[in-house]
Scaffold this active site. Structure first.
Site, short mmCIF file in Angstrom:
data_model
loop_
_atom_site.label_atom_id
_atom_site.label_comp_id
_atom_site.label_asym_id
_atom_site.label_seq_id
_atom_site.Cartn_x
_atom_site.Cartn_y
_atom_site.Cartn_z
N SER A 10 -27.16 -28.59 21.03
CA SER A 10 -27.42 -29.82 20.28
C SER A 10 -28.24 -29.44 19.05
O SER A 10 -28.87 -28.39 19.01
CB SER A 10 -28.22 -30.80 21.14
OG SER A 10 -28.74 -31.88 20.37
N TYR B 135 -35.01 -33.21 26.97
CA TYR B 135 -33.72 -32.80 26.43
C TYR B 135 -33.88 -31.58 25.52
O TYR B 135 -33.13 -30.59 25.65
CB TYR B 135 -33.10 -33.96 25.65
CG TYR B 135 -31.69 -33.73 25.18
CD1 TYR B 135 -30.63 -33.74 26.08
CD2 TYR B 135 -31.41 -33.52 23.84
CE1 TYR B 135 -29.32 -33.54 25.65
CE2 TYR B 135 -30.11 -33.32 23.40
CZ TYR B 135 -29.08 -33.33 24.31
OH TYR B 135 -27.78 -33.14 23.88
#
Length: 242
Positions: free
Chosen positions: A94, A107
């Site tokens: 990401s 995350y």
């Protein structure tokens, strides 16, 4: 999707025995297991939100179990087959695996870990002619349905209920609700067209010379990532955080 050569198998990346069964299934499905498997894409992922003091240790562990340990577990299990074919490992990270963000530490931690794991693996696999690629999508929340208003509220309610009393008292419900509102706004943004991510994965799998990193994201996030990863933190912090 209509190919008569397609095979599907349900797989829980958090369960080593389940992963081993998947490897056995794939191996027995191959015409020649000695030639191995060409590609593995680690795409399983979960996400959540919340500042560090709002996030339980169980939540940190749950997110890491899928995003990080699941990626490592599945890669290690399939790597002998990938190595035999001199194939590809494609890990979905990401943009938050390259730059941290407030209220997203569970995350970010896992995606930073995926980045480090992928780099180490790339160095190790180079003598074996195995390519290891990383795809770093930008904001595609609108296209993935990871969050709905109902899910955001459910996470927020559970988080507040489980907070230590000292944290509730020091921050207050007003501040807490303001942070949840910011998350709701963020989750309604982003691109609903995930084709750039799919095209990146396809290129990583099939190109003769795949890239080390792919950046399917809009220009704002690409520029922000360059600033936050290449400029002194004092500058990037002032531009984007404070």
């Amino acid at each position: 999707m209509k190919s008569d050569r397609m095979r599907t198998v349900q797989l829980n990346v958090c369960d080593s025995e389940d992963v081993a069964r998947a490897v056995d299934y794939v191996t027995t499905s191959l015409k020649d297991p000695q030639k191995g498997v060409w590609g593995l894409v680690n795409n399983a992922g979960v996400s959540t939100f919340g500042e560090v003091e709002f996030t339980s240790m169980d939540t940190y562990k749950e997110v890491a179990e899928v995003n990080l340990w699941g990626t490592i577990r599945t890669t290690k299990a399939f790597l002998p087959l990938i190595r035999r074919s001199k194939g590809r490992v494609v890990n979905i990270s990401s943009m938050m695996g390259r730059m941290a963000n407030p209220a997203r530490s569970p995350y970010c931690i896992t995606k930073f870990g995926v980045e480090a794991f992928s780099d180490c693996l790339r160095y190790e696999m180079r003598p074996h002619d195995v390519k290891v690629c990383i795809v770093e999508p930008g904001n595609f929340i609108a296209g993935t349905s990871l969050y709905s208003p109902e899910r955001i509220q459910a996470i927020a309610d559970k988080m507040w209920d489980e907070l230590p009393e000292i944290v509730r008292r020091d921050y207050g419900r007003k501040y807490f609700d303001e942070q949840i509102a910011k998350m709701e706004s963020y989750c309604s943004s982003g691109s609903s067209d995930t084709s750039p991510v799919i095209e990146s994965i396809a290129h990583a799998l099939m190109s003769t010379t795949p890239y080390t990193r792919y950046h399917p994201m809009d220009y704002y996030w690409w520029l922000r990532m360059q600033v936050m990863t290449h400029m002194p933190a004092a500058i990037s912090d002032r531009l984007y955080i404070y």
